[in-house]
Design a protein around this motif. Structure first.
Motif, PDB file in Angstrom:
ATOM      1  N   GLU A   1      19.975 -16.070  -2.530  1.00 35.29           N
ATOM      2  CA  GLU A   1      20.647 -17.351  -2.648  1.00 35.29           C
ATOM      3  C   GLU A   1      20.776 -17.991  -1.272  1.00 35.29           C
ATOM      4  OE1 GLU A   1      24.460 -16.535  -4.301  1.00 35.29           O
ATOM      5  OE2 GLU A   1      25.150 -15.371  -2.580  1.00 35.29           O
ATOM      6  N   GLY A   2      21.090 -19.277  -1.256  1.00 39.77           N
ATOM      7  CA  GLY A   2      21.353 -19.970  -0.012  1.00 39.77           C
ATOM      8  C   GLY A   2      20.101 -20.313   0.781  1.00 39.77           C
ATOM      9  N   ALA A   3      20.272 -20.473   2.087  1.00 42.25           N
ATOM     10  CA  ALA A   3      19.202 -20.935   2.967  1.00 42.25           C
ATOM     11  C   ALA A   3      18.037 -19.964   3.041  1.00 42.25           C
ATOM     12  CB  ALA A   3      19.756 -21.190   4.370  1.00 42.25           C
ATOM     13  N   ASN A   4      18.271 -18.690   2.752  1.00 42.14           N
ATOM     14  CA  ASN A   4      17.202 -17.687   2.769  1.00 42.14           C
ATOM     15  C   ASN A   4      16.825 -17.233   1.365  1.00 42.14           C
ATOM     16  OD1 ASN A   4      17.159 -17.770   5.567  1.00 42.14           O
ATOM     17  ND2 ASN A   4      18.528 -16.026   5.808  1.00 42.14           N
ATOM     18  N   GLY A   5      17.182 -18.036   0.362  1.00 44.20           N
ATOM     19  CA  GLY A   5      16.932 -17.691  -1.026  1.00 44.20           C
ATOM     20  C   GLY A   5      15.481 -17.881  -1.435  1.00 44.20           C
ATOM     21  N   PRO A   6      15.151 -17.570  -2.699  1.00 41.88           N
ATOM     22  CA  PRO A   6      13.766 -17.547  -3.168  1.00 41.88           C
ATOM     23  C   PRO A   6      12.962 -18.808  -2.885  1.00 41.88           C
ATOM     24  CG  PRO A   6      15.187 -16.551  -4.799  1.00 41.88           C
ATOM     25  CD  PRO A   6      16.098 -17.106  -3.736  1.00 41.88           C
ATOM     26  N   GLU A   7      13.587 -19.975  -2.984  1.00 36.69           N
ATOM     27  CA  GLU A   7      12.825 -21.209  -2.750  1.00 36.69           C
ATOM     28  C   GLU A   7      12.431 -21.384  -1.291  1.00 36.69           C
ATOM     29  OE1 GLU A   7      17.228 -22.493  -2.942  1.00 36.69           O
ATOM     30  OE2 GLU A   7      15.912 -20.895  -3.694  1.00 36.69           O
ATOM     31  N   HIS A   8      13.014 -20.565  -0.406  1.00 39.13           N
ATOM     32  CA  HIS A   8      12.716 -20.676   1.027  1.00 39.13           C
ATOM     33  C   HIS A   8      11.962 -19.466   1.575  1.00 39.13           C
ATOM     34  CE1 HIS A   8      15.397 -24.113   1.046  1.00 39.13           C
ATOM     35  NE2 HIS A   8      16.385 -23.370   0.580  1.00 39.13           N
ATOM     36  N   TRP A   9      11.631 -18.496   0.726  1.00 31.99           N
ATOM     37  CA  TRP A   9      11.028 -17.258   1.226  1.00 31.99           C
ATOM     38  C   TRP A   9       9.757 -17.516   2.039  1.00 31.99           C
ATOM     39  CZ3 TRP A   9      11.436 -13.621  -3.678  1.00 31.99           C
ATOM     40  CH2 TRP A   9      12.778 -13.193  -3.796  1.00 31.99           C
ATOM     41  N   SER A  10       8.921 -18.423   1.589  1.00 25.85           N
ATOM     42  CA  SER A  10       7.644 -18.625   2.282  1.00 25.85           C
ATOM     43  C   SER A  10       7.838 -19.203   3.676  1.00 25.85           C
ATOM     44  CB  SER A  10       6.722 -19.532   1.466  1.00 25.85           C
ATOM     45  OG  SER A  10       7.259 -20.830   1.366  1.00 25.85           O
ATOM     46  N   SER A  11       8.949 -19.875   3.910  1.00 25.35           N
ATOM     47  CA  SER A  11       9.187 -20.480   5.224  1.00 25.35           C
ATOM     48  C   SER A  11       9.801 -19.498   6.210  1.00 25.35           C
ATOM     49  CB  SER A  11      10.101 -21.704   5.093  1.00 25.35           C
ATOM     50  OG  SER A  11      11.398 -21.320   4.637  1.00 25.35           O
ATOM     51  N   LEU A  12      10.205 -18.309   5.739  1.00 25.82           N
ATOM     52  CA  LEU A  12      10.860 -17.331   6.609  1.00 25.82           C
ATOM     53  C   LEU A  12       9.858 -16.529   7.422  1.00 25.82           C
ATOM     54  CD1 LEU A  12      13.565 -15.990   4.115  1.00 25.82           C
ATOM     55  CD2 LEU A  12      13.830 -17.753   5.876  1.00 25.82           C
ATOM     56  N   SER A  13       8.616 -16.427   6.937  1.00 26.73           N
ATOM     57  CA  SER A  13       7.585 -15.664   7.633  1.00 26.73           C
ATOM     58  C   SER A  13       6.223 -16.122   7.147  1.00 26.73           C
ATOM     59  CB  SER A  13       7.742 -14.160   7.369  1.00 26.73           C
ATOM     60  OG  SER A  13       6.625 -13.431   7.827  1.00 26.73           O
ATOM     61  N   ASP A  14       5.244 -16.133   8.050  1.00 27.06           N
ATOM     62  CA  ASP A  14       3.885 -16.470   7.640  1.00 27.06           C
ATOM     63  C   ASP A  14       3.350 -15.478   6.618  1.00 27.06           C
ATOM     64  OD1 ASP A  14       3.902 -18.616   9.372  1.00 27.06           O
ATOM     65  OD2 ASP A  14       2.864 -17.559  10.987  1.00 27.06           O
TER      66      ASP A  14
END
Length: 245
Positions: free
Chosen positions: A31-44
């Motif tokens: 959830e939140g800023a590191n949640g599933p919709e943002h996973w791809s932006s956390l690491s190449d």
């Protein structure tokens, strides 16, 4: 010629490099800023999480009838350790337990849990789902998924639950876990091609979802959720895949 033991080690190393549930890092969350919709932006390395075409989990519906190959299970009481990585609780295994499907033999590497279930069967969500993660010596992945419904206390599950580690902790498994006691009487399954449900969301995973659930008590499932929180990835798009039952 590479010996079989060396190939198994290579497969284990490959698996551990792919499965984020073996990584204690908390750089991603549910959830939140590191949640599933943002996973791809956390690491190449996580590009497949938001841009892949064969992602898991799925709502298993509109299935096609087919003659399925039998699942041949060769599981023995065992288990090395219990790990709480903050995302789930998992039991790690040494080699020696196998899932055989046709000519493919997968070694059991670990099992872990999600509440509520990640996959759905005909739109039905279950209160908990267990994933038994396997790999071939070359690193090909397969997940055997078992649904839990609310019922009586599960005695074999209690062997894990009675000694649940806190986040970031691991401990030796007391005694041996008999996986066969965590399987339903029927091994009829639904099959589809998918991915890991945690970063890096690696595709090319063979999924075998058993149709018949097993039971655990409401208290057992509540204890897990209180410790971990809800840890189910949202449903993914089917795209051009076929689901076979």
């Amino acid at each position: 010629m590479i010996k079989q033991s060396a190939l198994i080690l290579i497969g284990a190393l490959t698996l551990n490099s792919l499965i984020a549930s073996a990584d204690p890092s908390h750089s991603w969350s549910y959830e939140g800023a590191n949640g599933p919709e943002h996973w791809s932006s956390l690491s190449d390395n996580n590009a497949a999480c938001n841009h892949g075409w064969n992602q898991s989990p799925l709502n298993l519906t509109a299935m096609i009838d087919a003659d399925q190959l039998p699942l041949v299970l060769n599981y023995h009481p065992g288990g090395k350790e219990i790990l709480n990585n903050g995302h789930t609780v998992q039991v790690n295994y040494a080699t020696g337990n196998t899932l055989n499907v046709g000519y493919h033999r997968f070694n059991l590497m670990q099992l872990h849990f999600h509440t509520p279930s990640e996959n759905r069967i005909e739109s039905r969500s279950y209160p908990m789902e267990m994933h038994m993660v396997h790999a071939t010596p070359e690193g090909r992945l397969a997940v055997l998924a078992i649904m839990f419904k609310t019922g009586k206390k599960n005695a074999e599950l209690a062997r894990i639950w009675d000694d649940l580690p806190q986040p970031g902790q691991r401990r030796a498994l007391k005694g041996s876990l008999d996986i066969t006691q965590l399987l339903p009487s029927s091994l009829d399954y639904i099959r589809y091609n998918g991915s890991l449900t945690t970063p890096p969301c690696t595709e090319g995973v063979s999924w075998f979802v058993l149709k018949t659930p097993i039971e655990a008590s409401a208290d057992q499932m509540t204890r897990f959720t209180r410790l971990i929180g809800e840890n189910n990835r949202p449903l993914q798009h089917l795209n051009a895949r076929v689901i076979i039952k």
